[in-house]
Design an enzyme around this catalytic site. Structure first.
Site, PDB file in Angstrom:
ATOM      1  N   HIS A   1       0.812  -1.223   0.000  1.00 22.82           N
ATOM      2  CA  HIS A   1       0.000   0.000   0.000  1.00 22.82           C
ATOM      3  C   HIS A   1       0.840   1.266   0.000  1.00 22.82           C
ATOM      4  O   HIS A   1       0.313   2.370  -0.040  1.00 22.82           O
ATOM      5  CB  HIS A   1      -0.946   0.041   1.210  1.00 22.82           C
TER       6      HIS A   1
HETATM    7  C1  UD1 Z   1      -1.997   5.745   5.427  1.00 24.27           C
HETATM    8  C2  UD1 Z   1      -0.701   6.293   5.996  1.00 24.27           C
HETATM    9  C3  UD1 Z   1       0.379   5.241   5.921  1.00 24.27           C
HETATM   10  C4  UD1 Z   1      -0.054   3.952   6.570  1.00 24.27           C
HETATM   11  C5  UD1 Z   1      -1.376   3.500   5.983  1.00 24.27           C
HETATM   12  C6  UD1 Z   1      -1.872   2.310   6.739  1.00 24.27           C
HETATM   13  C7  UD1 Z   1      -0.415   8.696   5.629  1.00 24.27           C
HETATM   14  C8  UD1 Z   1       0.286   9.752   4.847  1.00 24.27           C
HETATM   15  N1  UD1 Z   1      -0.247   7.443   5.209  1.00 24.27           N
HETATM   16  O1  UD1 Z   1      -1.766   5.481   4.055  1.00 24.27           O
HETATM   17  O2  UD1 Z   1       1.524   5.716   6.602  1.00 24.27           O
HETATM   18  O3  UD1 Z   1       0.923   2.988   6.339  1.00 24.27           O
HETATM   19  O4  UD1 Z   1      -2.343   4.554   6.116  1.00 24.27           O
HETATM   20  O5  UD1 Z   1      -2.812   1.565   6.041  1.00 24.27           O
HETATM   21  O6  UD1 Z   1      -1.077   9.008   6.588  1.00 24.27           O
HETATM   22  N2  UD1 Z   1      -9.201   4.623   1.165  1.00 24.27           N
HETATM   23  C9  UD1 Z   1     -10.431   4.050   1.114  1.00 24.27           C
HETATM   24  N3  UD1 Z   1     -11.037   3.702   2.283  1.00 24.27           N
HETATM   25  C10 UD1 Z   1     -10.474   3.910   3.503  1.00 24.27           C
HETATM   26  C11 UD1 Z   1      -9.209   4.516   3.541  1.00 24.27           C
HETATM   27  C12 UD1 Z   1      -8.571   4.867   2.364  1.00 24.27           C
HETATM   28  O7  UD1 Z   1     -11.005   3.834   0.039  1.00 24.27           O
HETATM   29  O8  UD1 Z   1     -11.078   3.565   4.541  1.00 24.27           O
HETATM   30  C13 UD1 Z   1      -8.523   4.938  -0.111  1.00 24.27           C
HETATM   31  C14 UD1 Z   1      -8.826   6.356  -0.633  1.00 24.27           C
HETATM   32  O9  UD1 Z   1      -8.878   6.299  -2.031  1.00 24.27           O
HETATM   33  C15 UD1 Z   1      -7.612   7.134  -0.176  1.00 24.27           C
HETATM   34  C16 UD1 Z   1      -6.503   6.100  -0.290  1.00 24.27           C
HETATM   35  O10 UD1 Z   1      -7.108   4.870   0.084  1.00 24.27           O
HETATM   36  O11 UD1 Z   1      -7.360   8.258  -0.976  1.00 24.27           O
HETATM   37  C17 UD1 Z   1      -5.313   6.368   0.609  1.00 24.27           C
HETATM   38  O12 UD1 Z   1      -5.722   6.522   1.969  1.00 24.27           O
HETATM   39  P1  UD1 Z   1      -4.875   7.440   2.967  1.00 24.27           P
HETATM   40  O13 UD1 Z   1      -5.411   7.299   4.346  1.00 24.27           O
HETATM   41  O14 UD1 Z   1      -4.743   8.811   2.416  1.00 24.27           O
HETATM   42  O15 UD1 Z   1      -3.432   6.821   2.915  1.00 24.27           O
HETATM   43  P2  UD1 Z   1      -2.968   5.317   3.048  1.00 24.27           P
HETATM   44  O16 UD1 Z   1      -2.347   4.921   1.772  1.00 24.27           O
HETATM   45  O17 UD1 Z   1      -4.042   4.494   3.620  1.00 24.27           O
HETATM   46  N1  UDP Z   2      -3.460  -5.562   8.748  1.00 27.24           N
HETATM   47  C1  UDP Z   2      -4.671  -6.240   8.787  1.00 27.24           C
HETATM   48  N2  UDP Z   2      -5.247  -6.592   7.600  1.00 27.24           N
HETATM   49  C2  UDP Z   2      -4.665  -6.351   6.397  1.00 27.24           C
HETATM   50  C3  UDP Z   2      -3.417  -5.680   6.372  1.00 27.24           C
HETATM   51  C4  UDP Z   2      -2.847  -5.279   7.564  1.00 27.24           C
HETATM   52  O1  UDP Z   2      -5.205  -6.504   9.860  1.00 27.24           O
HETATM   53  O2  UDP Z   2      -5.244  -6.717   5.363  1.00 27.24           O
HETATM   54  C5  UDP Z   2      -2.846  -5.159  10.016  1.00 27.24           C
HETATM   55  C6  UDP Z   2      -1.462  -5.707  10.220  1.00 27.24           C
HETATM   56  O3  UDP Z   2      -1.526  -7.012  10.766  1.00 27.24           O
HETATM   57  C7  UDP Z   2      -0.850  -4.683  11.146  1.00 27.24           C
HETATM   58  C8  UDP Z   2      -1.461  -3.393  10.661  1.00 27.24           C
HETATM   59  O4  UDP Z   2      -2.668  -3.754  10.004  1.00 27.24           O
HETATM   60  O5  UDP Z   2      -1.230  -4.924  12.488  1.00 27.24           O
HETATM   61  C9  UDP Z   2      -0.524  -2.719   9.707  1.00 27.24           C
HETATM   62  O6  UDP Z   2      -1.190  -1.741   9.007  1.00 27.24           O
HETATM   63  P1  UDP Z   2      -0.790  -1.280   7.532  1.00 27.24           P
HETATM   64  O7  UDP Z   2      -0.048  -2.346   6.850  1.00 27.24           O
HETATM   65  O8  UDP Z   2      -2.026  -0.771   6.909  1.00 27.24           O
HETATM   66  O9  UDP Z   2       0.111   0.007   7.797  1.00 27.24           O
HETATM   67  P2  UDP Z   2       1.629   0.270   8.185  1.00 27.24           P
HETATM   68  O10 UDP Z   2       1.997  -0.619   9.308  1.00 27.24           O
HETATM   69  O11 UDP Z   2       2.439   0.072   6.954  1.00 27.24           O
HETATM   70  O12 UDP Z   2       1.660   1.721   8.549  1.00 27.24           O
END
Ligand code: UD1
Ligand code: UDP
Length: 350
Positions: free
Chosen positions: A203
């Site tokens: 992601h």
């Molecule tokens: C965010 C964090 C990242 C973390 C990740 C965990 C920032 C800058 N990044 O990235 O550090 O590793 O969360 O998962 O804060 N979206 C949905 N539904 C949701 C959430 C997101 O559809 O519930 C989609 C939207 O199109 C959105 C995109 O995902 O624009 C990205 O979501 P966003 O929260 O901006 O960043 P992440 O890539 O999730």
């Molecule tokens: N996780 C989860 N389901 C998924 C992917 C991740 O429960 O499909 C959990 C994972 O086990 C960990 C946390 O989410 O506890 C990590 O989040 P993510 O990978 O979204 O973000 P990051 O750690 O890179 O910020």
């Protein structure tokens, strides 16, 4: 003492759980969900499975550009902080929710506690690197997972209020693994045999937003010829659609996994391939070989221990590592002993 605790994105719900239990034994905690993640599978599913208390506030900011999303959080956080007047604000990790919580508190002169402080990838263009640097420099107390993260802070002139406690995600992993084994039937549901599949998550923005890197990763997954389970983050789902990705039959795409399912998928995978920070660490906690689909990582402890290999988004490197990577027999506790939350709560009470 009264704490306002900020969460917003998936890993923060996991990080919050053990800290909330420990903190609430002696203190008041008001939980603010910024609404950064909002799909059921990205948010409420974690409140249902982990014993994270229900949020007292949900700012419902949703998705947006970095500026719009962070700005909406700042406005919402300021209202909450003015109303609640906490002694300190707790933020964790490196998301936009982290930086907004820290900045709103800082401008109001409220103490900041940063959990998972001092992590550095040294890739300044990463939004997460920017967020964590700001949070670390605004925080009065920084809780680090290892002495390496404390050394990173020292290198930036941060010496006061730095504590090495270990990783709260290890606390959660140790607490929930037995519950997950009992509650999750994901292996049966997906017809998986332990050790006969690999688990993939992607992601990170520089993989999803760069079509060439993403295509290379898809090509590699298609080339490995081994059963793969790939729970797809919504950001990645959109990116895969935009490059018209086609997967081979051995790659099983699923919705984002729930936490219990994820624990079981991690524990039983032959190999984990990921760009997630949390998943790299959990791979280590389950003693699973991990190949990291990034050019650098904050979690160098797991790389130095020989259990995590950086392969970037190079198709050939990924496929080679998939079939040859072999961690050593030693598996030292490089990220704490699973009592981080207790230590954090004790220090905060002093
Ligand atoms: C965010 C964090 C990242 C973390 C990740 C965990 C920032 C800058 N990044 O990235 O550090 O590793 O969360 O998962 O804060 N979206 C949905 N539904 C949701 C959430 C997101 O559809 O519930 C989609 C939207 O199109 C959105 C995109 O995902 O624009 C990205 O979501 P966003 O929260 O901006 O960043 P992440 O890539 O999730
Ligand atoms: N996780 C989860 N389901 C998924 C992917 C991740 O429960 O499909 C959990 C994972 O086990 C960990 C946390 O989410 O506890 C990590 O989040 P993510 O990978 O979204 O973000 P990051 O750690 O890179 O910020």
């Amino acid at each position: 003492m009264k704490f306002v605790s900020v969460v917003g994105a998936r890993p923060e719900f996991v990080q919050a759980a053990p800290v909330s239990w420990a903190l609430r034994k002696a203190h008041q905690e008001i939980l603010v969900h910024t609404g950064q993640h909002y799909d059921y599978a990205m948010s409420q599913a974690f409140f249902d499975e982990l014993d994270v208390p229900a949020p007292d506030y949900n700012l419902e900011v949703g998705s947006g550009t970095h500026a719009r999303q962070t700005a909406a959080m700042l406005i919402g956080m300021e209202d909450v902080l003015l109303k609640e007047q906490p002694d300190a604000v707790i933020v964790r990790g490196d998301t936009n929710s982290t930086v907004a919580g820290a900045l709103a508190a800082s401008k109001l002169g409220i103490d900041i506690v940063h959990i998972e402080a001092g992590e550095r990838s040294f890739a300044r263009s990463m939004p997460e690197e920017q967020n964590r640097i700001i949070a670390d420099h605004l925080a009065g107390r920084c809780f680090c997972v290892s002495s390496k993260s404390a050394a990173n802070l020292a290198a930036e002139g941060i010496f006061e209020g730095v504590y090495v406690t270990g990783d709260v995600m290890l606390d959660a992993s140790l607490h929930y693994r037995a519950i997950a084994r009992e509650k999750s039937n994901v292996l049966e549901r997906l017809r998986l045999t332990p050790e006969k599949y690999s688990l993939v998550t992607i992601h990170r923005a520089n993989n999803t937003d760069d079509p060439e890197r993403l295509r290379n990763i898809v090509e590699a997954l298609n080339a490995v010829g081994e059963q793969i389970v790939f729970p797809v983050h919504p950001r990645t789902r959109n990116a895969l659609r935009s490059i018209d990705a086609v997967f081979a039959g051995h790659v099983l795409l699923t919705e984002p996994a729930g936490y219990y399912d994820m624990m079981v998928l991690e524990e039983n995978a032959r190999l984990i391939a990921t760009d997630s920070g949390g998943v790299q660490r959990e791979a280590y906690y389950f003693a699973r070989p991990c190949i990291t689909l990034r050019d650098e990582t904050e979690w160098t402890e797991t790389v130095e221990a020989g259990w995590n290999l950086l392969v970037g988004a190079d198709c050939r490197k990924i496929v080679d590592a998939w079939h040859t990577f072999q961690p050593p027999a030693e598996h030292p506790p490089v990220l704490g002993d699973g009592t981080a939350a207790k230590k954090i709560a004790e220090i905060l009470g002093e």
